[in-house]
Write a protein that holds these residues in place. Structure first.
Motif, PDB file in Angstrom:
ATOM      1  N   HIS A 101      -8.798  -3.440  -2.359  1.00 23.23           N
ATOM      2  CA  HIS A 101      -8.085  -2.305  -2.935  1.00 23.23           C
ATOM      3  C   HIS A 101      -8.605  -2.005  -4.338  1.00 23.23           C
ATOM      4  CE1 HIS A 101      -4.142  -0.316  -4.279  1.00 23.23           C
ATOM      5  NE2 HIS A 101      -4.826   0.509  -3.530  1.00 23.23           N
ATOM      6  N   TYR A 102      -9.075  -3.085  -4.960  1.00 28.25           N
ATOM      7  CA  TYR A 102      -9.469  -2.922  -6.363  1.00 28.25           C
ATOM      8  C   TYR A 102     -10.432  -4.043  -6.701  1.00 28.25           C
ATOM      9  CZ  TYR A 102      -8.652  -3.747 -11.406  1.00 28.25           C
ATOM     10  OH  TYR A 102      -8.792  -4.004 -12.737  1.00 28.25           O
ATOM     11  N   ARG A 103     -11.469  -3.716  -7.482  1.00 26.51           N
ATOM     12  CA  ARG A 103     -12.440  -4.749  -7.858  1.00 26.51           C
ATOM     13  C   ARG A 103     -12.489  -4.881  -9.374  1.00 26.51           C
ATOM     14  NH1 ARG A 103     -15.803  -5.862  -3.399  1.00 26.51           N
ATOM     15  NH2 ARG A 103     -15.927  -4.126  -1.925  1.00 26.51           N
ATOM     16  N   PRO A 104     -11.776  -5.845  -9.899  1.00 26.66           N
ATOM     17  CA  PRO A 104     -11.828  -6.039 -11.362  1.00 26.66           C
ATOM     18  C   PRO A 104     -13.202  -6.569 -11.785  1.00 26.66           C
ATOM     19  CG  PRO A 104     -10.041  -7.313 -10.355  1.00 26.66           C
ATOM     20  CD  PRO A 104     -10.932  -6.832  -9.240  1.00 26.66           C
ATOM     21  N   ARG A 105     -13.395  -6.573 -13.103  1.00 21.71           N
ATOM     22  CA  ARG A 105     -14.667  -7.118 -13.624  1.00 21.71           C
ATOM     23  C   ARG A 105     -14.756  -8.604 -13.283  1.00 21.71           C
ATOM     24  NH1 ARG A 105     -14.210  -6.396 -19.688  1.00 21.71           N
ATOM     25  NH2 ARG A 105     -12.048  -6.447 -19.057  1.00 21.71           N
ATOM     26  N   GLY A 106     -15.976  -9.168 -13.261  1.00 21.91           N
ATOM     27  CA  GLY A 106     -16.164 -10.620 -13.082  1.00 21.91           C
ATOM     28  C   GLY A 106     -16.308 -11.025 -11.635  1.00 21.91           C
ATOM     29  N   GLY A 107     -16.529 -10.067 -10.718  1.00 27.14           N
ATOM     30  CA  GLY A 107     -16.777 -10.411  -9.312  1.00 27.14           C
ATOM     31  C   GLY A 107     -15.518 -10.641  -8.502  1.00 27.14           C
ATOM     32  N   PHE A 108     -14.398 -10.255  -8.994  1.00 23.90           N
ATOM     33  CA  PHE A 108     -13.149 -10.450  -8.251  1.00 23.90           C
ATOM     34  C   PHE A 108     -12.868  -9.267  -7.325  1.00 23.90           C
ATOM     35  CE2 PHE A 108     -12.693 -12.945 -12.102  1.00 23.90           C
ATOM     36  CZ  PHE A 108     -12.194 -14.144 -11.632  1.00 23.90           C
ATOM     37  N   SER A 109     -12.077  -9.531  -6.293  1.00 22.57           N
ATOM     38  CA  SER A 109     -11.600  -8.451  -5.411  1.00 22.57           C
ATOM     39  C   SER A 109     -10.099  -8.639  -5.250  1.00 22.57           C
ATOM     40  CB  SER A 109     -12.244  -8.573  -4.019  1.00 22.57           C
ATOM     41  OG  SER A 109     -13.634  -8.538  -4.150  1.00 22.57           O
ATOM     42  N   VAL A 110      -9.392  -7.543  -5.152  1.00 20.98           N
ATOM     43  CA  VAL A 110      -7.929  -7.640  -5.077  1.00 20.98           C
ATOM     44  C   VAL A 110      -7.428  -6.795  -3.905  1.00 20.98           C
ATOM     45  CG1 VAL A 110      -5.762  -7.162  -6.278  1.00 20.98           C
ATOM     46  CG2 VAL A 110      -7.710  -8.024  -7.568  1.00 20.98           C
TER      47      VAL A 110
END
Ligand SMILES: Nc1nc2c(ncn2[C@@H]2O[C@@H]3COP(=O)(O)O[C@H]4[C@@H](O)[C@H](n5cnc6c(=O)[nH]c(N)nc65)O[C@@H]4COP(=O)(O)O[C@H]3[C@H]2O)c(=O)[nH]1
Length: 497
Positions: A101-110
């Protein structure tokens, strides 16, 4: 009253805004803690030396989960498929993750937990490479914050909602929403998190009905008190104005009470007693208007009209009998007033021979001792006036007066006269005052003789003094005085010559 309500309303709203701001700060702090803990759990999971989903790997995932209250479960993902989790172990069924749904900085996925697993509760999945953290529903624990504020935790741009909770209201019916909703958002740019707190401002009257009614009642009472005070002031001012006019318009009239010699009851003079007879209104006694005049700088004006009227009305009688005296009441303030002294001297300038017949009785209503008072007493006495102390022996007129100036006589207050024939502790006062007067060569008039018994007692102690009282006569109209009744006789009062 309106001012009080507006102030209370402003105070309430200021407190509410502080409360909303505090809610968003607290929620942001919690979100930051949860974010840091999740990132930490994922990084530690990534550091596992074991093969993905092996027993060793699952043990590591379980240990990390146990130690981290923000993470409900930790799992492994491979090519978008969840292979195992610390809680569920290896998964037989393939659980494919949708697009993040959302990809924050630092290679994370949410992801939103509900989107992936169709759970009824609100939570998030966060992935880093092969590791997946399943946040617990209480990760953001918004329910621990103020219940009346709506809270929402989002990413920095507001496109992903991590958690939200609707706030309760003070006024759930929400019938009146004329006041705006306040929306306060606090963000942490480092963590890419924002906390938004929203709440409606409330009407003081609905939020605090009891305080509102107490305030209304208090304001009403205060208002009523202020109004009564205003009315009273106005009434007093009205009365004062009327008295001022009454003095100027000859509404102050005089009655005269006879003064007799105790030994033979021969008439020695009169005391002039003022009455206020306003046009078309009932008569007012001196007990009311004399203190009112004294308190409002009208005393001298009153003293002047009384002295002038007394002299005008009694001049013929006084001139016909040089032994007759006329007592006129004055206040200490009148004697201190040069204006009054000049007036008294001017008034009698043409008939200075009458001055010794004029007895100015001084009553002290306030404790005033001045050099002017002493000087003016001397001046008046030198000019021929007789000066007496009125109500002698009472609180305001006592022995200390005798040290201020030389007086001609004292009037013993009727308080002591009435005590004479009773068992009152004041019984001995009259004999003591009489002794004192003799020593100081002061003449004496005793007031308030009401009974033959009192007259008899006085005659036995001090036959040389003078007396006045209702036994002989109440204060009379001038017309009665001028009729000149027959002299009093001892027999009339049951006394032998
Ligand atoms: N119970 C009783 N009362 C008796 C008896 N004999 C006389 N009295 C009353 O006692 C008061 C005596 O006058 P005061 O001591 O000068 O006391 C006077 C005096 O202090 C003051 N006053 C009256 N006229 C004037 C005035 O023209 N100027 C000033 N400054 N004060 C005045 O008002 C006071 C009250 O005067 P009044 O009401 O006329 O009341 C008078 C008189 O009516 C009695 O046997 N029994």
């Amino acid at each position: 009253m309106a001012g009080g309500v507006i102030l209370a309303q402003l105070a309430l709203n200021a407190a509410e805004i502080r409360h909303i701001d505090a809610s968003s700060m607290q929620a942001l702090q919690r979100a930051e803690d949860a974010g840091r803990a999740t990132v930490d759990a994922l990084r530690r999971a990534e550091a596992s030396p074991f093969e993905m989903c092996s027993e060793g790997d699952l043990t590591i995932l379980r240990n990390i989960t146990y130690a981290n209250s923000y993470v409900a479960d930790l799992g492994r993902i491979e090519q978008g498929v969840v292979r195992c989790t610390a809680l569920w172990g290896k998964l037989d069924r393939v659980t494919r993750l949708p697009e993040p749904h959302y990809r924050p900085r630092g290679g994370f996925s949410v992801w939103s937990h509900q989107e992936v697993l169709q759970t009824h509760y609100q939570s998030n999945l966060v992935a880093l490479n092969h590791s997946l953290a399943i946040a617990s529903p209480s990760t953001f624990d918004l329910n621990r914050f103020y219940q009346d504020v709506s809270l929402r935790i989002t990413n920095g741009s507001g496109t992903h909602t991590y958690a939200e909770r609707a706030g309760l209201r003070y006024n759930p019916s929400g019938a009146i929403e004329l006041l705006p909703a306040i929306d306060i958002t606090e963000c942490s740019p480092d963590m890419g998190l924002c906390a938004q707190a929203t709440a409606h401002l409330h009407w003081f009257a609905l939020a605090h009905p009891l305080s509102f009614f107490a305030l209304m009642a208090g304001s009403f009472l205060l208002g009523a008190l202020a109004y009564l005070l205003y009315l009273r002031l106005r009434r007093n001012q009205g009365v004062l104005e009327k008295l001022r006019e009454g003095i100027a318009n000859d509404e102050i009239v005089l009655l005269y009470q006879p003064i007799v010699c105790v030994r033979d009851l021969s008439l020695k003079g009169y005391e002039a007693l003022a009455r206020w007879r306003p046009a078309d209104e009932p008569e007012i006694g001196p007990d009311i208007f004399v203190p009112l005049a004294a308190q409002n700088r009208l005393s001298t004006a009153l003293a002047k009209v009384v002295l002038a009227r007394a002299l005008r009305e009694m001049q013929d009688l006084l001139q016909a009998d040089p032994a007759l005296m006329l007592a006129v009441n004055t206040e200490v303030a009148d004697i201190e007033d040069t204006d009054f002294i000049e007036f008294a001297l001017d008034l009698t300038a043409a008939t200075p021979g009458l001055r010794p017949q004029l007895h100015l009785e001084v009553t002290e209503r306030a404790d005033i001792r001045s050099a002017t008072f002493t000087q003016n007493i001397e001046l008046l006495r030198k000019a021929g006036f007789a000066i007496w102390i009125d109500d002698f022996g009472t609180g305001s007129a006592n022995l200390s007066h005798l040290s201020y100036a030389q007086f001609d006589g004292i009037k013993i207050d009727r308080l002591f006269t009435s005590a004479l024939s009773t068992g009152s502790p004041l019984r001995s006062v009259v004999p003591n005052l009489l002794r004192l007067a003799t020593e100081l060569e002061l003449k004496v008039v005793i007031e308030g003789i009401e009974t033959e018994e009192q007259l008899q007692l006085i005659r036995s102690i001090a036959p040389q003094i003078h007396a006045q009282g209702w036994l002989f006569s109440k204060a009379m109209e001038l017309s009665e005085v001028l009729q000149q009744r027959e002299p009093y006789t001892l027999e009339e009062f049951g006394l032998a010559a």
